[in-house]
Design an enzyme around this catalytic site. Structure first.
Site, PDB file in Angstrom:
ATOM      1  CB  CYS A   1       6.446  -1.176  16.264  1.00 17.40           C
ATOM      2  SG  CYS A   1       8.076  -0.697  15.670  1.00 17.40           S
TER       3      CYS A   1
ATOM      4  N   GLY B   1       6.928  -1.330   6.139  1.00 20.93           N
ATOM      5  CA  GLY B   1       8.306  -1.804   6.101  1.00 20.93           C
ATOM      6  C   GLY B   1       9.318  -0.890   6.753  1.00 20.93           C
TER       7      GLY B   1
ATOM      8  CB  CYS C   1       7.150  -4.435   8.876  1.00 24.33           C
ATOM      9  SG  CYS C   1       8.467  -3.394   9.566  1.00 24.33           S
TER      10      CYS C   1
ATOM     11  CB  SER D   1       9.800   5.581  14.651  1.00 27.10           C
ATOM     12  OG  SER D   1       9.389   5.880  13.340  1.00 27.10           O
ATOM     13  CG  LEU D   2      13.004   8.836  20.414  1.00 27.51           C
ATOM     14  CD1 LEU D   2      14.257   8.008  20.208  1.00 27.51           C
ATOM     15  CD2 LEU D   2      13.384  10.284  20.750  1.00 27.51           C
TER      16      LEU D   2
ATOM     17  CB  CYS E   1       3.115  -0.597  13.824  1.00 27.40           C
ATOM     18  SG  CYS E   1       3.102  -0.371  12.036  1.00 27.40           S
TER      19      CYS E   1
ATOM     20  CB  CYS F   1       2.794   7.965   2.891  1.00 30.55           C
ATOM     21  SG  CYS F   1       3.292   6.855   4.208  1.00 30.55           S
TER      22      CYS F   1
ATOM     23  CD  GLU G   1      -2.826  -1.203   2.405  1.00 29.62           C
ATOM     24  OE1 GLU G   1      -3.961  -1.682   2.269  1.00 29.62           O
ATOM     25  OE2 GLU G   1      -2.385  -0.814   3.500  1.00 29.62           O
TER      26      GLU G   1
ATOM     27  CB  CYS H   1       1.071   6.909  11.069  1.00 35.00           C
ATOM     28  SG  CYS H   1       1.926   8.266  10.342  1.00 35.00           S
TER      29      CYS H   1
HETATM   30  N1  SAH Z   1       9.639   1.470   9.781  1.00 38.41           N
HETATM   31  C1  SAH Z   1       9.736   2.882   9.613  1.00 38.41           C
HETATM   32  C2  SAH Z   1       8.710   3.494   8.674  1.00 38.41           C
HETATM   33  C3  SAH Z   1       7.245   3.050   8.785  1.00 38.41           C
HETATM   34  S1  SAH Z   1       6.241   3.577  10.144  1.00 38.41           S
HETATM   35  C4  SAH Z   1       9.664   3.564  10.948  1.00 38.41           C
HETATM   36  O1  SAH Z   1       9.431   2.890  11.937  1.00 38.41           O
HETATM   37  O2  SAH Z   1       9.921   4.747  11.011  1.00 38.41           O
HETATM   38  C5  SAH Z   1       5.831   5.239   9.930  1.00 38.41           C
HETATM   39  C6  SAH Z   1       5.544   5.943  11.254  1.00 38.41           C
HETATM   40  O3  SAH Z   1       4.252   5.584  11.799  1.00 38.41           O
HETATM   41  C7  SAH Z   1       6.547   5.604  12.323  1.00 38.41           C
HETATM   42  O4  SAH Z   1       6.947   6.770  12.963  1.00 38.41           O
HETATM   43  C8  SAH Z   1       5.736   4.721  13.260  1.00 38.41           C
HETATM   44  O5  SAH Z   1       6.284   4.689  14.533  1.00 38.41           O
HETATM   45  C9  SAH Z   1       4.385   5.349  13.184  1.00 38.41           C
HETATM   46  N2  SAH Z   1       3.296   4.497  13.637  1.00 38.41           N
HETATM   47  C10 SAH Z   1       3.235   3.157  13.623  1.00 38.41           C
HETATM   48  N3  SAH Z   1       2.060   2.722  14.110  1.00 38.41           N
HETATM   49  C11 SAH Z   1       1.341   3.820  14.428  1.00 38.41           C
HETATM   50  C12 SAH Z   1       0.014   4.027  14.942  1.00 38.41           C
HETATM   51  N4  SAH Z   1      -0.791   3.015  15.220  1.00 38.41           N
HETATM   52  N5  SAH Z   1      -0.382   5.314  15.119  1.00 38.41           N
HETATM   53  C13 SAH Z   1       0.409   6.349  14.815  1.00 38.41           C
HETATM   54  N6  SAH Z   1       1.649   6.213  14.317  1.00 38.41           N
HETATM   55  C14 SAH Z   1       2.120   4.966  14.132  1.00 38.41           C
END
Ligand code: SAH
Length: 352
Positions: free
Chosen positions: A123, A170, A119, A225-226, A126, A112, A99, A344
C-alpha cells in the site's frame, strides 16, 4: 560437536500444547497436573522465566530449564504520547523488532497488534509497507503483545484491556494459521479470556482468505481496508489488489456475511484528488449495499509521500452526508498517537 550443539538446542516450551506438556511430566516421573500448573504460568500468568513459577519446586524448575526455553518478547522501549497512547517496540527472540500500540479512551483501552514483522503488501500510503517483510509472527509472539498491553492497561488505566484490533504491522490473513492460533489463546479462559466480539481483524482484502475465515466459523469481527470502491483507483494506491478485483472482494464478503451474520467495517481514508470526488462517494455507497456494514473514515497520517494528502474537511462532510442519507453507519476516526509515530500506517520501527 555437531551432535552436541544439536542436543544443546532447547525446545520452545510454548510450542507445546497442554496435552504435550502434561505428557512431558508423566514421562519424567511427575504428575500430569504439574503440566497444568506450568501451562497456567506460561499463558494466563505470562511468566518470562521458569524462576517466576513459584509454586513449582526448585528441582522441577531446573529440569525445565535444562529442556526448554521461554521465547518471551521483551519490551525494547516504550513511548507515551501526549494523548495517552502507548507504543511498545518489542524485541523478538531473534532480535527483530515489532511494534504494538495501546489506545486509551474514556471507557476502554484498545490494543493494536502486529501480525508480521514488516508487511507482504505494498500500500503506497502506509509506512509499514516500506519495510520489507522479514517474517511472520508466531502465535506466542502475537499473544505476548496483547499480554504486555493488558499489563500496561492495568498499570496506567486501572482496568483490563477491553478491545483488540489487528491493525498493526503486517497483513493478518497472510499469516492466517498463527493469527488464528493466537486468537484462540487470547479468547480462551486459560489465556486472557477476552471475548472474540471484542476483537477485530483488519485485512487489506484477500477474498479467498475471507472465505476461509467464514468457513472456519470465526467469532471475531472483520474490517476491510477499502479506501476506494473503484478498481482502477484501488489498484493504483494498493497495487497488490490488482490481483483481487472488487468483484471478488464483494463476493467473498457476501459469503462471509451469509455464514457469520456479522457486519463488516470498511476502513477508508479520503485523500485530495484521489477519492474525494462525487464518483468515489457514489461507488462506495453502492459497495456498501452488498452486505450490512459500517464505514470508518480514518484521518490520514502523513508518511511523507507527496501524492497523498488528507482531503479537505468539506470532502469528509460530503462523504458523511451521502452515506448517512443512504442509511449507512459512518464513524470518523480521529488519529491517536501521531506525535510518537503510533498512528495507523505509521508503524515502521522509528523512535520519535
Ligand atoms: N494489513 C491490514 C492491517 C494493517 S493496516 C490492513 O490493511 O487492514 C491498519 C489500517 O491502517 C488499515 O486500514 C490501513 O489501510 C490503514 N492505514 C495505512 N496507512 C495509513 C496512513 N498513512 N494513514 C491512515 N491510515 C492508514
Amino acid at each position: 560437536m555437531g551432535l552436541n550443539s544439536r542436543m544443546d538446542k532447547k525446545q520452545d516450551i510454548r510450542a507445546l500444547t497442554k496435552t504435550q506438556l502434561r505428557d512431558f511430566f508423566i514421562e519424567n516421573g511427575d504428575k500430569a497436573f504439574r503440566g497444568n500448573q506450568v501451562y497456567e504460568w506460561l499463558w494466563a500468568k505470562s511468566a518470562h522465566s521458569f524462576e517466576d513459577m513459584t509454586n513449582i519446586s526448585k528441582e522441577t524448575r531446573q529440569m525445565l530449564e535444562n529442556h526448554f526455553v521461554i521465547n518471551h518478547i521483551e519490551v525494547d522501549y516504550m513511548q507515551r504520547s501526549s494523548d495517552g497512547t502507548v507504543k511498545n517496540a518489542l524485541r523478538l527472540h531473534d532480535g527483530l523488532i515489532v511494534e504494538s500500540v495501546l489506545i486509551p479512551t474514556k471507557s476502554r483501552t484498545t490494543a493494536c497488534v502486529s501480525s508480521q514483522v514488516g508487511c507482504s503488501l505494498d500500500c503506497k500510503f502506509c509506512a509499514t509497507a516500506q519495510l520489507k517483510k522479514m517474517r511472520n509472527l508466531n502465535p506466542d509472539e502475537i499473544y505476548d503483545q496483547v499480554a504486555a498491553i493488558n499489563k500496561e492497561s492495568l498499570l496506567y488505566y486501572n482496568h483490563k484491556l477491553s478491545n483488540i484490533v489487528f491493525m498493526g504491522m503486517g497483513e493478518p490473513l497472510m499469516n492466517y494459521n498463527n493469527v488464528l492460533k493466537a486468537i484462540d489463546k487470547i479468547t480462551s479462559p486459560e489465556g486472557l479470556g477476552i471475548s472474540p466480539k471484542r476483537i477485530t481483524l483488519s485485512t487489506s482484502g484477500l477474498p479467498k482468505m475471507i472465505k476461509k475465515l467464514a468457513d472456519d466459523g470465526v467469532k471475531f469481527n472483520l474490517a476491510v481496508s477499502l479506501h476506494s470502491a473503484i478498481d482502477e483507483v484501488r489498484s493504483r494506491i494498493m497495487p497488490f489488489s490488482t490481483a483481487f478485483p472488487l468483484n471478488e472482494l464483494k463476493e467473498a464478503l457476501i459469503y462471509w456475511y451469509a455464514k457469520t451474520n456479522s457486519r463488516v467495517s470498511y476502513e477508508y481514508v479520503v485523500w485530495k484528488g484521489i477519492n474525494d470526488g462525487k464518483e468515489a462517494i457514489n461507488e462506495l455507497v453502492k459497495f456498501c449495499k452488498y452486505v450490512p456494514c459500517k464505514v470508518n473514515l480514518i484521518e490520514y497520517n502523513s508518511i511523507d509521500a507527496d501524492e497523498f494528502q488528507q482531503a479537505n474537511p468539506q470532502a469528509i462532510e460530503n462523504y458523511i452526508g451521502v452515506l448517512e442519507m443512504n442509511n449507512i453507519i459512518v464513524n470518523v476516526r480521529r488519529s491517536r498517537g501521531k506525535d510518537i509515530d503510533a498512528a495507523c500506517g505509521q508503524l515502521a520501527n522509528k523512535k520519535s
